[in-house]
Design a protein around this motif. Structure first.
Motif, mmCIF file in Angstrom:
data_model
loop_
_atom_site.group_PDB
_atom_site.id
_atom_site.type_symbol
_atom_site.label_atom_id
_atom_site.label_comp_id
_atom_site.label_asym_id
_atom_site.label_seq_id
_atom_site.Cartn_x
_atom_site.Cartn_y
_atom_site.Cartn_z
ATOM 1 N N ASP A 162 0.833 -1.103 0.116
ATOM 2 C CA ASP A 162 0.041 -0.147 -0.055
ATOM 3 C C ASP A 162 0.729 1.231 -0.031
ATOM 4 O OD1 ASP A 162 -2.207 -1.814 0.027
ATOM 5 O OD2 ASP A 162 -2.509 -1.386 2.270
ATOM 6 N N ILE A 163 1.947 1.172 0.849
ATOM 7 C CA ILE A 163 2.759 2.500 1.045
ATOM 8 C C ILE A 163 3.502 2.592 -0.484
ATOM 9 C CG2 ILE A 163 4.610 3.481 2.275
ATOM 10 C CD1 ILE A 163 2.249 2.841 3.864
ATOM 11 N N VAL A 164 4.063 1.445 -1.008
ATOM 12 C CA VAL A 164 4.762 1.782 -2.404
ATOM 13 C C VAL A 164 3.969 2.079 -3.258
ATOM 14 C CG1 VAL A 164 5.684 0.378 -4.296
ATOM 15 C CG2 VAL A 164 6.225 -0.367 -1.898
ATOM 16 N N TYR A 165 2.606 1.764 -3.556
ATOM 17 C CA TYR A 165 1.818 2.437 -4.320
ATOM 18 C C TYR A 165 1.329 4.030 -4.178
ATOM 19 C CZ TYR A 165 0.807 -2.240 -6.510
ATOM 20 O OH TYR A 165 1.012 -3.449 -7.074
ATOM 21 N N ALA A 166 1.222 4.106 -2.958
ATOM 22 C CA ALA A 166 0.761 5.250 -2.352
ATOM 23 C C ALA A 166 1.938 6.358 -2.827
ATOM 24 C CB ALA A 166 0.358 5.525 -1.003
ATOM 25 N N THR A 167 3.338 6.070 -2.149
ATOM 26 C CA THR A 167 4.318 7.336 -2.497
ATOM 27 C C THR A 167 4.837 7.293 -4.004
ATOM 28 O OG1 THR A 167 5.839 4.964 -2.150
ATOM 29 C CG2 THR A 167 5.446 6.670 -0.446
ATOM 30 N N ALA A 168 4.562 6.189 -4.801
ATOM 31 C CA ALA A 168 4.823 6.307 -6.199
ATOM 32 C C ALA A 168 3.809 7.136 -6.989
ATOM 33 C CB ALA A 168 4.835 4.928 -6.891
ATOM 34 N N SER A 169 2.550 7.069 -6.539
ATOM 35 C CA SER A 169 1.624 8.091 -7.200
ATOM 36 C C SER A 169 1.946 9.450 -6.923
ATOM 37 C CB SER A 169 0.229 7.565 -6.642
ATOM 38 O OG SER A 169 0.093 7.474 -5.380
ATOM 39 N N LEU A 170 2.543 9.811 -5.534
ATOM 40 C CA LEU A 170 2.615 10.972 -5.164
ATOM 41 C C LEU A 170 4.143 11.725 -5.935
ATOM 42 C CD1 LEU A 170 1.995 10.721 -1.128
ATOM 43 C CD2 LEU A 170 0.787 12.136 -2.916
ATOM 44 N N MET A 171 4.771 10.635 -6.059
ATOM 45 C CA MET A 171 6.061 11.013 -7.122
ATOM 46 C C MET A 171 5.723 11.496 -8.357
ATOM 47 S SD MET A 171 9.224 10.901 -5.684
ATOM 48 C CE MET A 171 10.203 10.433 -7.119
ATOM 49 N N GLU A 172 4.974 10.731 -9.059
ATOM 50 C CA GLU A 172 4.618 11.172 -10.507
ATOM 51 C C GLU A 172 3.211 11.626 -10.364
ATOM 52 O OE1 GLU A 172 5.743 7.602 -12.768
ATOM 53 O OE2 GLU A 172 7.905 8.203 -12.270
ATOM 54 N N ASN A 173 2.870 12.474 -9.553
ATOM 55 C CA ASN A 173 1.241 13.075 -9.783
ATOM 56 C C ASN A 173 1.235 14.139 -11.020
ATOM 57 O OD1 ASN A 173 -0.856 14.068 -9.360
ATOM 58 N ND2 ASN A 173 -0.653 15.242 -7.170
ATOM 59 N N PHE A 223 2.047 8.415 -18.493
ATOM 60 C CA PHE A 223 3.065 7.221 -18.824
ATOM 61 C C PHE A 223 4.554 7.949 -19.616
ATOM 62 C CE2 PHE A 223 -0.975 5.191 -19.196
ATOM 63 C CZ PHE A 223 -0.785 4.236 -18.302
ATOM 64 N N SER A 224 4.415 9.362 -19.655
ATOM 65 C CA SER A 224 5.602 9.919 -20.026
ATOM 66 C C SER A 224 6.675 10.077 -18.615
ATOM 67 C CB SER A 224 5.260 11.558 -20.306
ATOM 68 O OG SER A 224 5.215 12.071 -19.108
ATOM 69 N N LYS A 225 6.156 9.567 -17.544
ATOM 70 C CA LYS A 225 6.727 9.580 -16.270
ATOM 71 C C LYS A 225 7.519 7.888 -16.297
ATOM 72 C CE LYS A 225 5.381 13.276 -14.677
ATOM 73 N NZ LYS A 225 6.284 14.532 -14.439
ATOM 74 N N PRO A 226 8.814 7.980 -15.934
ATOM 75 C CA PRO A 226 9.693 6.722 -16.049
ATOM 76 C C PRO A 226 9.038 5.700 -15.305
ATOM 77 C CG PRO A 226 10.848 8.337 -15.160
ATOM 78 C CD PRO A 226 9.579 8.911 -15.538
ATOM 79 N N VAL A 227 8.502 5.931 -13.901
ATOM 80 C CA VAL A 227 8.193 4.705 -13.042
ATOM 81 C C VAL A 227 7.055 3.974 -13.744
ATOM 82 C CG1 VAL A 227 7.405 3.995 -10.898
ATOM 83 C CG2 VAL A 227 9.446 5.356 -11.185
ATOM 84 N N SER A 228 5.916 5.098 -14.117
ATOM 85 C CA SER A 228 4.572 4.648 -14.445
ATOM 86 C C SER A 228 4.647 3.892 -15.632
ATOM 87 C CB SER A 228 3.640 5.914 -14.615
ATOM 88 O OG SER A 228 3.349 6.525 -13.587
ATOM 89 N N LEU A 229 5.747 4.282 -16.738
ATOM 90 C CA LEU A 229 6.030 3.518 -17.804
ATOM 91 C C LEU A 229 6.618 2.284 -17.652
ATOM 92 C CD1 LEU A 229 5.708 3.726 -21.076
ATOM 93 C CD2 LEU A 229 7.897 4.538 -20.978
ATOM 94 N N CYS A 230 7.291 2.207 -16.745
ATOM 95 C CA CYS A 230 7.941 0.872 -16.263
ATOM 96 C C CYS A 230 6.845 -0.172 -15.925
ATOM 97 C CB CYS A 230 9.037 0.891 -15.321
ATOM 98 S SG CYS A 230 10.595 1.817 -16.246
ATOM 99 N N LEU A 231 6.171 0.308 -14.946
ATOM 100 C CA LEU A 231 4.998 -0.315 -14.382
ATOM 101 C C LEU A 231 4.029 -1.053 -15.570
ATOM 102 C CD1 LEU A 231 4.451 -1.478 -11.507
ATOM 103 C CD2 LEU A 231 2.743 0.415 -11.320
ATOM 104 N N LEU A 232 3.666 -0.171 -16.467
ATOM 105 C CA LEU A 232 2.673 -0.161 -17.396
ATOM 106 C C LEU A 232 3.468 -1.271 -18.316
ATOM 107 C CD1 LEU A 232 0.257 0.286 -19.376
ATOM 108 C CD2 LEU A 232 1.792 1.994 -20.482
ATOM 109 N N SER A 233 4.595 -1.346 -18.669
ATOM 110 C CA SER A 233 5.508 -2.304 -19.564
ATOM 111 C C SER A 233 5.252 -3.695 -18.816
ATOM 112 C CB SER A 233 6.848 -1.822 -19.696
ATOM 113 O OG SER A 233 6.869 -0.387 -20.297
#
Length: 546
Positions: A355-366, A440-450
């Motif tokens: 839960d913490i991983v998903y939350a912090t990642a979304s704040l990072m690439e908001n 998906f122009s953000k690197p972490v989000s694009l990696c997760l999508l991939s």
């Protein structure tokens, strides 16, 4: 202290901060998103500081060559990126690597990759002796043969060196979480706290969520942390009953592999978790029918699974995990439970590490607010503090939106056949105008999508060869500048060692075609590329990897 802000595994940063605060050490925190920002930040601060701590950046390049520091400047590097550059490994003065000794680095021997300067000077000196005019012969045939032999041996050594370095550097992978390394350091210094332990747990979980380490590595590290959890959270019954309302308690448990399900509805979580969505093929009509059958097999009414998890009947939630696991095995989902940890803040708030991983990642690439990356980094960092639970809940809501966007994009790509085989790899391009393409122009989000896309494609295709191929995904990055961001990930197989060869392949393809690329990310398998050069770059990759 410089640290990567593109990587969302920044939990080790807060451990390092806690260590500095224990000893009342003053420091400056500088988030950097790539090599260019790292160089700029170093130039700005090199006259003020002598010691630099680099977190999640700096290990996989020749740092002294890039930064050109003074001789009295020292770097402490705690970086999960592998392989570690050999110059950093064998530098005994300015570079100090913070790593776990039991990690397998497979570093080449010193004599195989470095030669003493004296040997080279002797060879060059012999050459000059031969050219000096003299009435006397200074060298006999044996000496000439010896020089010839030395030159031959040097050529052989250089060829062997290139081969050794190629084998060592060709794959990119990740070592022990930097958060765990920092916690071990705190433990050795007898300054480890329960908060630090939780941040180390979340750092490891981040690697697992992002699929950066093998299942074996994850289970091994979980076992290591479990011993620390038992040590820090051992209480007898009397102490358990007398806990204050704002206490913190960490617990090991087997829990469901469902994203954010305790803060969402069970239905939404099942639909937006990669493992369940791909296994049930929820992008198809048949997959939706299987989902209904899955709920029916568990005996769960749709009314219950579509409301918030906290609002479900207590009688249903008591044996929910066993019910789901039993039915999941019938539908081919045999790994729906996973070893993890949870944290309790008082009596009300409970969170899983994921839960913490998903939350912090979304704040990072908001992307909802156009704010600088450093500002988002600080907000995500603040959400890790138990005094900022509002920010954590905000991150959870953002994470739900991003998971929905990811699964909708995956479904769209599968249904419209956007994933195509290019021979040695699969390729997918998200065109401008695709919903949520900005995310998906953000690197972490694009990696997760991939990773979600590749797993779903492997489950959907009947082509056995395509199931074993790696994937490259590209998305528009800056429309005005005409650039795309591109990421390559290894094949989706159970035996995968998570090693990625695209970093070196991208470099060679760009070099051979003079493509306008920017290798600015700390992960070498992520690059930026001019739109017009995309075709020739891909053609070169196909030729190189075929």
């Amino acid at each position: 202290m410089f640290l990567s802000d593109f990587r969302k595994e920044f939990y080790e940063v807060i451990v390092a901060q806690a260590l500095f605060q224990c000893d009342h050490v003053q420091y400056t925190l500088v988030p950097v998103s790539g090599w260019q920002e790292l160089e700029t930040a170093f130039l700005e601060h090199k006259d003020q500081f002598q010691y630099f701590v680099l977190i999640n950046c700096g290990a996989n390049v020749d740092l002294l060559e890039i930064l050109q520091p003074e001789e009295d400047t020292f770097f402490f590097i705690c970086d999960t990126h592998r392989p570690i550059n050999v110059v950093n490994v064998y530098n005994e003065t300015q570079i100090k690597l913070l790593v776990k000794q039991d990690d397998d680095f497979e570093i080449p021997a010193y004599d195989d990759i470095f030669r003493d300067e004296e040997e080279d000077e002797d060879d060059s000196g012999n050459e000059s002796d031969r050219s000096e005019p003299s009435g006397k012969r200074k060298r006999f045939e044996e000496d000439i043969m010896e020089r010839t032999m030395k030159r031959r041996q040097r050529r052989e050594w250089e060829a062997r060196r290139r081969e050794i370095l190629f084998d060592y550097e060709q794959y990119e992978y990740h070592g022990t979480s930097s958060a765990m390394v920092m916690f071990d350091l705190a433990w050795i210094m007898s300054k480890d706290l329960n908060d630090m332990l939780w941040w180390a747990i979340v750092g490891l979980t981040d690697q697992w969520v992002q699929d950066k380490i093998t299942q074996m590595k994850y289970v091994t590290d979980i076992g290591t942390l479990q011993r620390h959890v038992s040590r820090h959270n051992h209480r007898n019954e009397d102490e358990e009953n007398s806990l204050s309302i704002d206490c913190m308690r960490i617990a090991f448990e087997y829990d469901l592999r469902l994203a954010l399900y305790q803060h969402w509805s069970l239905f939404e979580s099942l639909c937006n978790t990669c493992y369940t969505s791909a296994s049930l093929k929820l992008w198809s009509v048949q997959g939706q029918k299987r989902l209904q059958e899955f709920f029916a097999d568990m005996g769960l009414p749709l009314k219950q699974v579509k409301q918030k998890f906290n609002s479900m009947d207590i009688s249903l939630k008591e044996n929910l995990q066993e019910m789901i696991e039993e039915s999941a095995s019938k539908f081919g989902m045999k790994n729906l439970r996973v070893q993890t940890f949870s944290i309790h803040f008082g009596f009300k708030n409970k969170f899983l590490a994921s839960d913490i991983v998903y939350a912090t990642a979304s704040l990072m690439e908001n992307i909802e607010k156009d704010e600088p990356g450093a500002d988002n980094f600080i907000k995500a960092l603040d959400s890790l503090s138990r005094s900022n639970l509002d920010k954590l809940h905000q991150g959870l809501e953002l994470a739900k939106k991003q998971l929905r966007a990811t699964q909708q994009t995956v479904a769209s790509c599968i249904c419209t056949n956007l994933v195509i085989s290019q021979g040695p790899f699969l390729y997918c391009y998200l065109m401008e105008g695709t919903p949520d393409v900005k995310l998906f122009s953000k690197p972490v989000s694009l990696c997760l999508l991939s990773k979600y896309l590749l797993k779903s494609f492997v489950c959907s295709t009947k082509n056995k060869r395509c199931k074993l191929l790696p994937l490259i995904v590209a998305a528009p990055m800056d429309v005005e500048q005409g650039t795309v961001i591109m990421v390559g990930i290894p094949p989706e197989t159970e035996s995968s060692d998570k090693k990625n060869f695209f970093g070196r392949a991208f470099e060679k393809a760009a070099e051979s075609t003079n493509s306008r690329t920017l290798h600015n990310h700390f992960d070498m398998s992520i690059i930026e590329l001019k739109m017009e050069d995309r075709s020739k770059f891909l053609d070169a990759l196909i030729s190189l990897l075929s």
